[in-house]
Design a protein around this motif. Structure first.
Motif, PDB file in Angstrom:
ATOM      1  N   PHE A  12      -9.883  -7.060  -4.763  1.00 11.74           N
ATOM      2  CA  PHE A  12      -9.006  -8.211  -4.557  1.00 11.74           C
ATOM      3  C   PHE A  12      -7.539  -7.799  -4.567  1.00 11.74           C
ATOM      4  CE2 PHE A  12      -6.687 -11.941  -6.254  1.00 11.74           C
ATOM      5  CZ  PHE A  12      -6.946 -12.818  -5.215  1.00 11.74           C
ATOM      6  N   SER A  13      -7.158  -6.936  -5.500  1.00 10.60           N
ATOM      7  CA  SER A  13      -5.755  -6.521  -5.550  1.00 10.60           C
ATOM      8  C   SER A  13      -5.400  -5.648  -4.351  1.00 10.60           C
ATOM      9  CB  SER A  13      -5.454  -5.799  -6.864  1.00 10.60           C
ATOM     10  OG  SER A  13      -6.175  -4.601  -6.949  1.00 10.60           O
ATOM     11  N   GLY A  14      -6.330  -4.851  -3.869  1.00 15.19           N
ATOM     12  CA  GLY A  14      -6.076  -4.092  -2.654  1.00 15.19           C
ATOM     13  C   GLY A  14      -5.878  -4.991  -1.449  1.00 15.19           C
ATOM     14  N   ALA A  15      -6.654  -6.066  -1.382  1.00 18.51           N
ATOM     15  CA  ALA A  15      -6.492  -7.027  -0.286  1.00 18.51           C
ATOM     16  C   ALA A  15      -5.140  -7.735  -0.367  1.00 18.51           C
ATOM     17  CB  ALA A  15      -7.627  -8.040  -0.314  1.00 18.51           C
ATOM     18  N   ILE A  16      -4.699  -8.037  -1.581  1.00 21.29           N
ATOM     19  CA  ILE A  16      -3.380  -8.668  -1.755  1.00 21.29           C
ATOM     20  C   ILE A  16      -2.280  -7.715  -1.284  1.00 21.29           C
ATOM     21  CG2 ILE A  16      -1.728  -9.516  -3.487  1.00 21.29           C
ATOM     22  CD1 ILE A  16      -3.913 -11.471  -3.079  1.00 21.29           C
ATOM     23  N   GLY A  17      -2.376  -6.437  -1.660  1.00 24.09           N
ATOM     24  CA  GLY A  17      -1.378  -5.460  -1.244  1.00 24.09           C
ATOM     25  C   GLY A  17      -1.326  -5.274   0.261  1.00 24.09           C
ATOM     26  N   LEU A  18      -2.490  -5.196   0.891  1.00 20.67           N
ATOM     27  CA  LEU A  18      -2.518  -5.071   2.346  1.00 20.67           C
ATOM     28  C   LEU A  18      -2.026  -6.334   3.038  1.00 20.67           C
ATOM     29  CD1 LEU A  18      -5.802  -3.064   2.921  1.00 20.67           C
ATOM     30  CD2 LEU A  18      -3.459  -2.287   3.188  1.00 20.67           C
ATOM     31  N   THR A  19      -2.225  -7.485   2.403  1.00 17.54           N
ATOM     32  CA  THR A  19      -1.687  -8.731   2.958  1.00 17.54           C
ATOM     33  C   THR A  19      -0.165  -8.712   2.957  1.00 17.54           C
ATOM     34  OG1 THR A  19      -3.633  -9.943   2.215  1.00 17.54           O
ATOM     35  CG2 THR A  19      -1.669 -11.238   2.725  1.00 17.54           C
ATOM     36  N   PHE A  20       0.440  -8.236   1.874  1.00 18.38           N
ATOM     37  CA  PHE A  20       1.896  -8.092   1.849  1.00 18.38           C
ATOM     38  C   PHE A  20       2.376  -7.157   2.957  1.00 18.38           C
ATOM     39  CE2 PHE A  20       2.057  -9.335  -2.813  1.00 18.38           C
ATOM     40  CZ  PHE A  20       2.750 -10.507  -2.573  1.00 18.38           C
ATOM     41  N   LEU A  21       1.673  -6.055   3.145  1.00 19.16           N
ATOM     42  CA  LEU A  21       2.050  -5.105   4.190  1.00 19.16           C
ATOM     43  C   LEU A  21       1.937  -5.740   5.573  1.00 19.16           C
ATOM     44  CD1 LEU A  21       2.804  -2.226   5.065  1.00 19.16           C
ATOM     45  CD2 LEU A  21       0.368  -1.710   5.056  1.00 19.16           C
ATOM     46  N   MET A  22       0.852  -6.453   5.825  1.00 19.06           N
ATOM     47  CA  MET A  22       0.676  -7.093   7.129  1.00 19.06           C
ATOM     48  C   MET A  22       1.703  -8.205   7.361  1.00 19.06           C
ATOM     49  SD  MET A  22      -1.530  -5.587   8.806  1.00 19.06           S
ATOM     50  CE  MET A  22      -2.200  -4.065   8.205  1.00 19.06           C
ATOM     51  N   LEU A  23       2.035  -8.935   6.302  1.00 24.94           N
ATOM     52  CA  LEU A  23       3.061  -9.968   6.452  1.00 24.94           C
ATOM     53  C   LEU A  23       4.409  -9.359   6.804  1.00 24.94           C
ATOM     54  CD1 LEU A  23       2.285 -12.489   3.578  1.00 24.94           C
ATOM     55  CD2 LEU A  23       2.097 -12.871   6.032  1.00 24.94           C
ATOM     56  N   GLY A  24       4.711  -8.204   6.238  1.00 28.74           N
ATOM     57  CA  GLY A  24       5.966  -7.523   6.553  1.00 28.74           C
ATOM     58  C   GLY A  24       6.022  -7.040   7.988  1.00 28.74           C
ATOM     59  N   CYS A  25       4.872  -6.907   8.621  1.00 25.65           N
ATOM     60  CA  CYS A  25       4.832  -6.441  10.009  1.00 25.65           C
ATOM     61  C   CYS A  25       4.609  -7.571  11.009  1.00 25.65           C
ATOM     62  CB  CYS A  25       3.711  -5.423  10.174  1.00 25.65           C
ATOM     63  SG  CYS A  25       3.901  -3.941   9.216  1.00 25.65           S
ATOM     64  N   ALA A  26       3.701  -8.466  10.712  1.00 27.78           N
ATOM     65  CA  ALA A  26       3.187  -9.374  11.730  1.00 27.78           C
ATOM     66  C   ALA A  26       3.872 -10.731  11.791  1.00 27.78           C
ATOM     67  CB  ALA A  26       1.693  -9.585  11.515  1.00 27.78           C
ATOM     68  N   PHE A  41       0.514   7.204   3.699  1.00 30.24           N
ATOM     69  CA  PHE A  41       0.774   7.559   2.303  1.00 30.24           C
ATOM     70  C   PHE A  41      -0.336   7.048   1.387  1.00 30.24           C
ATOM     71  CE2 PHE A  41       5.153   7.375   4.069  1.00 30.24           C
ATOM     72  CZ  PHE A  41       5.475   8.710   3.886  1.00 30.24           C
ATOM     73  N   TYR A  42      -0.900   5.883   1.709  1.00 35.99           N
ATOM     74  CA  TYR A  42      -1.997   5.356   0.897  1.00 35.99           C
ATOM     75  C   TYR A  42      -3.213   6.280   0.951  1.00 35.99           C
ATOM     76  CZ  TYR A  42       0.531   0.874   1.147  1.00 35.99           C
ATOM     77  OH  TYR A  42       1.456  -0.117   1.086  1.00 35.99           O
ATOM     78  N   PHE A  43      -3.472   6.842   2.135  1.00 43.05           N
ATOM     79  CA  PHE A  43      -4.648   7.685   2.285  1.00 43.05           C
ATOM     80  C   PHE A  43      -4.453   9.075   1.689  1.00 43.05           C
ATOM     81  CE2 PHE A  43      -5.500   4.760   5.952  1.00 43.05           C
ATOM     82  CZ  PHE A  43      -6.592   4.154   5.373  1.00 43.05           C
ATOM     83  N   ILE A  44      -3.233   9.627   1.750  1.00 42.65           N
ATOM     84  CA  ILE A  44      -3.037  10.981   1.227  1.00 42.65           C
ATOM     85  C   ILE A  44      -2.649  10.998  -0.244  1.00 42.65           C
ATOM     86  CG2 ILE A  44      -2.465  11.924   3.490  1.00 42.65           C
ATOM     87  CD1 ILE A  44       0.448  12.007   2.625  1.00 42.65           C
ATOM     88  N   GLY A 100      11.198  -5.765   1.878  1.00 46.03           N
ATOM     89  CA  GLY A 100      10.788  -6.311   0.584  1.00 46.03           C
ATOM     90  C   GLY A 100       9.289  -6.573   0.518  1.00 46.03           C
ATOM     91  N   LEU A 101       8.728  -7.110   1.595  1.00 46.60           N
ATOM     92  CA  LEU A 101       7.287  -7.353   1.617  1.00 46.60           C
ATOM     93  C   LEU A 101       6.491  -6.045   1.580  1.00 46.60           C
ATOM     94  CD1 LEU A 101       7.081 -10.279   4.182  1.00 46.60           C
ATOM     95  CD2 LEU A 101       6.434 -10.366   1.787  1.00 46.60           C
ATOM     96  N   VAL A 102       6.967  -5.039   2.299  1.00 46.16           N
ATOM     97  CA  VAL A 102       6.280  -3.749   2.295  1.00 46.16           C
ATOM     98  C   VAL A 102       6.385  -3.092   0.914  1.00 46.16           C
ATOM     99  CG1 VAL A 102       6.278  -1.435   3.303  1.00 46.16           C
ATOM    100  CG2 VAL A 102       6.538  -3.419   4.772  1.00 46.16           C
ATOM    101  N   LEU A 103       7.553  -3.208   0.267  1.00 43.19           N
ATOM    102  CA  LEU A 103       7.700  -2.643  -1.075  1.00 43.19           C
ATOM    103  C   LEU A 103       6.797  -3.354  -2.081  1.00 43.19           C
ATOM    104  CD1 LEU A 103      11.536  -1.998  -1.264  1.00 43.19           C
ATOM    105  CD2 LEU A 103       9.712  -0.321  -0.946  1.00 43.19           C
ATOM    106  N   ALA A 104       6.662  -4.673  -1.940  1.00 42.18           N
ATOM    107  CA  ALA A 104       5.739  -5.402  -2.817  1.00 42.18           C
ATOM    108  C   ALA A 104       4.303  -4.957  -2.564  1.00 42.18           C
ATOM    109  CB  ALA A 104       5.871  -6.903  -2.596  1.00 42.18           C
ATOM    110  N   GLY A 105       3.941  -4.781  -1.306  1.00 38.84           N
ATOM    111  CA  GLY A 105       2.613  -4.279  -0.978  1.00 38.84           C
ATOM    112  C   GLY A 105       2.388  -2.873  -1.505  1.00 38.84           C
ATOM    113  N   ASN A 106       3.421  -2.017  -1.424  1.00 39.69           N
ATOM    114  CA  ASN A 106       3.308  -0.666  -1.973  1.00 39.69           C
ATOM    115  C   ASN A 106       3.029  -0.702  -3.469  1.00 39.69           C
ATOM    116  OD1 ASN A 106       3.721   0.750   0.381  1.00 39.69           O
ATOM    117  ND2 ASN A 106       5.857   1.201  -0.022  1.00 39.69           N
TER     118      ASN A 106
END
Length: 131
Positions: A12-26, A41-44, A100-106
């Motif tokens: 659930f927390s991973g989904a929340i983080g990816l949602t922040f990242l997608m909101l910062g883009c889309a 960076f998430y994968f490495i 800001g949204l990407v940093l929150a997702g990070n």
């Protein structure tokens, strides 16, 4: 059963983080997909830990040079993931709101990764190594 609850909470927390990242883009106001490069960076991020865990022989020691080097590389990867959107916003490739949204997702994603290793890295019966 506690391991399953932890796995659900981490998902659930991973989904929340990816949602922040997608909101910062889309979002239509931002509309630039350059911040998606933080997925690299998430994968490495866990790779140095996996290598150090596999290479180090002394699992009883409090610290080893291999493990410390893995912590150093992981720290560099995490700092780079936080710095990348700031640099993109500074050169005006993305807007500061998207940054800001990407940093929150990070923050959420890296805390999720840390939580995964704290919960499943103990070496007990319910471990990620069995998967």
């Amino acid at each position: 059963m506690a391991g399953v609850k932890a796995l659900v909470a981490l998902s659930f927390s991973g989904a929340i983080g990816l949602t922040f990242l997608m909101l910062g883009c889309a979002l239509e106001y931002y509309g630039v997909y350059w911040p998606l490069f933080v997925l690299i960076f998430y994968f490495i991020c866990p790779i140095p830990h996996f290598i150090a865990k596999r290479v180090s022989d002394d699992s009883d020691a409090a610290s080893s040079a291999c493990r410390e080097l893995a912590y150093f590389f992981t720290t560099g990867i995490v700092v780079s993931a936080f710095g990348f959107p700031i640099i993109l916003a500074r050169v005006e490739a993305i807007k500061w709101g998207a940054c800001g949204l990407v940093l929150a997702g990070n923050a959420v994603i890296f805390l999720t990764i840390l939580g995964f290793f704290l919960v499943f890295g103990r070496g007990d019966d319910f471990s990620w190594e069995q998967w």
